[in-house]
Design a protein around this motif. Structure first.
Motif, PDB file in Angstrom:
ATOM      1  N   THR A 109       0.815  -1.130  -0.198  1.00 12.73           N
ATOM      2  CA  THR A 109       0.146  -0.026   0.084  1.00 12.73           C
ATOM      3  C   THR A 109       0.936   1.341  -0.219  1.00 12.73           C
ATOM      4  O   THR A 109       0.447   2.033  -0.596  1.00 12.73           O
ATOM      5  CB  THR A 109      -0.966   0.046   1.127  1.00 12.73           C
ATOM      6  OG1 THR A 109      -0.126   0.103   2.494  1.00 12.73           O
ATOM      7  CG2 THR A 109      -1.953  -1.248   1.202  1.00 12.73           C
ATOM      8  N   HIS A 110       2.021   1.328   0.838  1.00 11.80           N
ATOM      9  CA  HIS A 110       3.119   2.189   0.783  1.00 11.80           C
ATOM     10  C   HIS A 110       4.500   1.533   1.157  1.00 11.80           C
ATOM     11  O   HIS A 110       4.127   0.551   1.548  1.00 11.80           O
ATOM     12  CB  HIS A 110       2.442   3.609   1.557  1.00 11.80           C
ATOM     13  CG  HIS A 110       2.247   3.214   2.863  1.00 11.80           C
ATOM     14  ND1 HIS A 110       1.296   2.266   3.255  1.00 11.80           N
ATOM     15  CD2 HIS A 110       2.600   3.967   4.060  1.00 11.80           C
ATOM     16  CE1 HIS A 110       1.394   2.522   4.501  1.00 11.80           C
ATOM     17  NE2 HIS A 110       2.117   3.456   4.937  1.00 11.80           N
ATOM     18  N   LEU A 111       5.443   2.343   1.299  1.00  9.86           N
ATOM     19  CA  LEU A 111       6.647   1.852   1.953  1.00  9.86           C
ATOM     20  C   LEU A 111       7.174   1.992   3.182  1.00  9.86           C
ATOM     21  O   LEU A 111       8.360   2.136   3.460  1.00  9.86           O
ATOM     22  CB  LEU A 111       7.715   2.240   0.726  1.00  9.86           C
ATOM     23  CG  LEU A 111       7.438   1.462  -0.624  1.00  9.86           C
ATOM     24  CD1 LEU A 111       8.392   2.284  -1.559  1.00  9.86           C
ATOM     25  CD2 LEU A 111       7.698  -0.065  -0.470  1.00  9.86           C
ATOM     26  N   HIS A 112       6.042   2.444   4.084  1.00  9.00           N
ATOM     27  CA  HIS A 112       6.585   2.894   5.469  1.00  9.00           C
ATOM     28  C   HIS A 112       6.944   1.522   6.075  1.00  9.00           C
ATOM     29  O   HIS A 112       6.766   0.297   5.596  1.00  9.00           O
ATOM     30  CB  HIS A 112       5.435   3.395   6.166  1.00  9.00           C
ATOM     31  CG  HIS A 112       5.237   4.783   6.070  1.00  9.00           C
ATOM     32  ND1 HIS A 112       4.025   5.388   6.392  1.00  9.00           N
ATOM     33  CD2 HIS A 112       6.248   5.622   5.828  1.00  9.00           C
ATOM     34  CE1 HIS A 112       4.170   6.807   6.147  1.00  9.00           C
ATOM     35  NE2 HIS A 112       5.513   6.882   5.779  1.00  9.00           N
ATOM     36  N   ILE A 113       7.846   1.605   7.109  1.00 16.53           N
ATOM     37  CA  ILE A 113       8.575   0.367   7.594  1.00 16.53           C
ATOM     38  C   ILE A 113       7.664  -0.747   8.322  1.00 16.53           C
ATOM     39  O   ILE A 113       8.305  -1.900   8.204  1.00 16.53           O
ATOM     40  CB  ILE A 113       9.838   1.176   8.392  1.00 16.53           C
ATOM     41  CG1 ILE A 113       9.225   1.696   9.818  1.00 16.53           C
ATOM     42  CG2 ILE A 113      10.652   1.817   8.174  1.00 16.53           C
ATOM     43  CD1 ILE A 113      10.024   1.856  10.689  1.00 16.53           C
ATOM     44  N   ASP A 114       6.462  -0.315   8.503  1.00 16.80           N
ATOM     45  CA  ASP A 114       5.814  -1.314   8.902  1.00 16.80           C
ATOM     46  C   ASP A 114       4.885  -2.040   7.929  1.00 16.80           C
ATOM     47  O   ASP A 114       3.970  -2.844   8.205  1.00 16.80           O
ATOM     48  CB  ASP A 114       4.999  -0.862  10.298  1.00 16.80           C
ATOM     49  CG  ASP A 114       4.180   0.436   9.821  1.00 16.80           C
ATOM     50  OD1 ASP A 114       4.563   0.918   9.011  1.00 16.80           O
ATOM     51  OD2 ASP A 114       3.041   0.695  10.396  1.00 16.80           O
ATOM     52  N   HIS A 115       5.221  -1.723   6.860  1.00 17.23           N
ATOM     53  CA  HIS A 115       4.485  -2.431   5.731  1.00 17.23           C
ATOM     54  C   HIS A 115       5.483  -3.342   4.760  1.00 17.23           C
ATOM     55  O   HIS A 115       5.046  -4.168   4.185  1.00 17.23           O
ATOM     56  CB  HIS A 115       3.806  -1.311   4.747  1.00 17.23           C
ATOM     57  CG  HIS A 115       2.817  -0.682   5.643  1.00 17.23           C
ATOM     58  ND1 HIS A 115       1.459  -1.019   5.577  1.00 17.23           N
ATOM     59  CD2 HIS A 115       2.935   0.159   6.684  1.00 17.23           C
ATOM     60  CE1 HIS A 115       0.644  -0.390   6.692  1.00 17.23           C
ATOM     61  NE2 HIS A 115       1.559   0.517   7.299  1.00 17.23           N
ATOM     62  N   ASP A 116       6.684  -2.564   4.609  1.00 18.19           N
ATOM     63  CA  ASP A 116       7.736  -3.167   3.755  1.00 18.19           C
ATOM     64  C   ASP A 116       8.837  -4.123   4.584  1.00 18.19           C
ATOM     65  O   ASP A 116       9.629  -4.788   3.915  1.00 18.19           O
ATOM     66  CB  ASP A 116       8.444  -2.463   2.953  1.00 18.19           C
ATOM     67  CG  ASP A 116       9.510  -1.493   3.757  1.00 18.19           C
ATOM     68  OD1 ASP A 116       9.472  -1.681   4.932  1.00 18.19           O
ATOM     69  OD2 ASP A 116       9.962  -0.436   3.084  1.00 18.19           O
ATOM     70  N   GLY A 190      -2.945  10.617   0.569  1.00 15.64           N
ATOM     71  CA  GLY A 190      -3.144  11.252   1.856  1.00 15.64           C
ATOM     72  C   GLY A 190      -2.201  10.801   2.825  1.00 15.64           C
ATOM     73  O   GLY A 190      -0.956  11.710   3.008  1.00 15.64           O
ATOM     74  N   HIS A 191      -1.990   9.817   3.408  1.00 12.26           N
ATOM     75  CA  HIS A 191      -1.074   9.290   4.405  1.00 12.26           C
ATOM     76  C   HIS A 191       0.300   9.283   3.769  1.00 12.26           C
ATOM     77  O   HIS A 191       1.284   9.901   4.521  1.00 12.26           O
ATOM     78  CB  HIS A 191      -1.481   7.801   4.857  1.00 12.26           C
ATOM     79  CG  HIS A 191      -0.622   7.114   5.801  1.00 12.26           C
ATOM     80  ND1 HIS A 191      -0.536   7.546   7.284  1.00 12.26           N
ATOM     81  CD2 HIS A 191       0.365   6.356   5.879  1.00 12.26           C
ATOM     82  CE1 HIS A 191       0.642   7.134   7.677  1.00 12.26           C
ATOM     83  NE2 HIS A 191       1.021   6.039   6.809  1.00 12.26           N
ATOM     84  N   THR A 192       0.269   8.804   2.447  1.00 11.32           N
ATOM     85  CA  THR A 192       1.455   9.426   1.578  1.00 11.32           C
ATOM     86  C   THR A 192       0.794   9.763   0.336  1.00 11.32           C
ATOM     87  O   THR A 192      -0.255   9.123  -0.056  1.00 11.32           O
ATOM     88  CB  THR A 192       2.473   8.150   1.255  1.00 11.32           C
ATOM     89  OG1 THR A 192       2.006   7.178   0.814  1.00 11.32           O
ATOM     90  CG2 THR A 192       3.103   7.588   2.724  1.00 11.32           C
ATOM     91  N   GLY A 211      -4.420  -0.263   3.998  1.00 15.84           N
ATOM     92  CA  GLY A 211      -3.106   0.331   4.650  1.00 15.84           C
ATOM     93  C   GLY A 211      -3.439   1.212   5.674  1.00 15.84           C
ATOM     94  O   GLY A 211      -3.818   0.850   6.709  1.00 15.84           O
ATOM     95  N   ASP A 212      -2.646   2.280   5.466  1.00 14.72           N
ATOM     96  CA  ASP A 212      -2.904   3.431   6.669  1.00 14.72           C
ATOM     97  C   ASP A 212      -3.759   4.696   5.967  1.00 14.72           C
ATOM     98  O   ASP A 212      -3.577   5.775   6.408  1.00 14.72           O
ATOM     99  CB  ASP A 212      -1.364   4.071   6.966  1.00 14.72           C
ATOM    100  CG  ASP A 212      -0.599   2.890   7.725  1.00 14.72           C
ATOM    101  OD1 ASP A 212      -0.986   1.921   8.250  1.00 14.72           O
ATOM    102  OD2 ASP A 212       0.586   3.283   7.873  1.00 14.72           O
ATOM    103  N   ALA A 213      -4.587   4.334   5.028  1.00 16.58           N
ATOM    104  CA  ALA A 213      -5.417   5.271   4.610  1.00 16.58           C
ATOM    105  C   ALA A 213      -6.202   5.959   5.946  1.00 16.58           C
ATOM    106  O   ALA A 213      -6.403   7.239   5.761  1.00 16.58           O
ATOM    107  CB  ALA A 213      -6.691   4.777   3.682  1.00 16.58           C
TER     108      ALA A 213
HETATM  109 ZN   LIG Z   1       2.259   4.307   7.057  1.00 19.65          ZN
END
Ligand SMILES: [Zn+2]
Length: 294
Positions: A109-116, A190-192, A211-213
């Motif tokens: 969903t995005h590349l923040h560290i708790d997703h990748d 939004g979040h990213t 994700g983090d929407a």
């Molecule tokens: Zn995030």
């Protein structure tokens, strides 16, 4: 088609990151001085069993993230992880009977560290990432923005996920990911700025992997933007689009850090129908973290 919650450890962030306080730079800086930590929240990835193959949406955190770079103020003061190696995505999938090699695609969903963070478990999967997100997260500029590109696996070379299938409902851009068109990536900036979400269609019903929407369903319904989004109007527009989508069909809403996501999905499975999130209230204990959708 089945959707599973894959919980990879827990995270604590500041209350003012979950619900942004004030506006502009003040909102972005509030988490640094906020003394109120959230409860320990889940870090969820979601697994979709589809006849085209298994798709994993996000990969959660790795145990290495219990030690974060101290030089970065966000990592130093605004986030804490709790995870053991056996809680990472690879072992969690094995517990579900799915080998890492069976995961055909990983969509981030995005590349923040708790997703990748769990990417290392999927060396043979096709990895799909928005090109804009990859650019923002790369290099020194990415590190300053709070990404950790230096921890990506050496072979990390994602396929660009370009949302070129046109609008989808209230979402301006989308991409059908399966031959039957039932799994759709939609733009949820939004979040990213290049954040995306995954919609799993099940007849007239839908599962919305967010994700983090938003960090939970309540903040989405309230239209409350978080403390890290770059662009407030973009984030507000995205939350309104998600509400419009959920109003258009029965939808189960699954953000990465919503403590009620497991119960919401399990209840939908138990009732063999997907609850309208506007009506959803958690009920009772659950026996499984898997949802049978059809
Ligand atoms: Zn995030």
């Amino acid at each position: 088609m089945r959707v599973h919650v894959v919980e990879t450890g827990r995270v604590q962030i500041k209350a003012s990151q979950i619900v942004g306080q004030g506006h502009g730079l003040r909102r972005r800086l509030a988490p640094f001085s906020d003394t109120e930590w959230s409860d320990w929240l889940p870090v969820n990835a979601y697994l979709i069993e589809h006849r085209d193959g298994v798709i994993l949406v996000d990969t959660g955190v790795s145990a290495g993230l219990k030690r974060l770079p101290r030089w970065h103020p966000y990592f130093r003061w605004c986030v804490r992880f709790d995870i053991e190696p056996e809680e990472e995505a690879g072992p969690q999938l094995r517990a579900l009977g799915v080998a890492s090699a069976d995961v055909r695609r990983v969509v981030l969903t995005h590349l923040h560290i708790d997703h990748d963070g769990g990417l290392g478990h999927f060396p043979n999967s096709e990895i799909l990432v928005s090109p804009g997100e990859l650019q923002r997260a790369s290099g020194l500029a990415g590190r300053l923005r709070g990404f950790l590109p230096e921890r990506w696996p050496k072979a990390f070379d994602p396929k660009p996920l370009v949302l070129d299938s046109g609008p989808y409902g209230p979402f301006a851009r989308s991409k059908r990911l399966t031959a039957d068109g039932a799994i759709v990536a939609v733009a949820t900036p939004g979040h990213t700025p290049d954040h995306l979400s995954i919609i799993v269609e099940d007849g007239e019903k839908a599962v919305f992997i967010a994700g983090d929407a938003s960090y939970n369903e309540a903040t989405m319904l309230a239209g409350a933007i978080d403390g890290v989004s770059d662009d407030e109007s973009q984030a507000t527009t995205t939350l309104a689009a998600i509400r419009a989508f959920a109003a258009s069909r029965p939808t189960i809403y699954l953000p990465a850090h919503d403590p009620d996501a497991v119960r919401r999905l399990a209840r939908a499975a138990a009732s063999r129908e997907i609850a309208d999130p506007c009506l959803a209230t958690p009920v009772g204990a659950i026996a499984t973290e898997s949802g049978l959708l059809s």
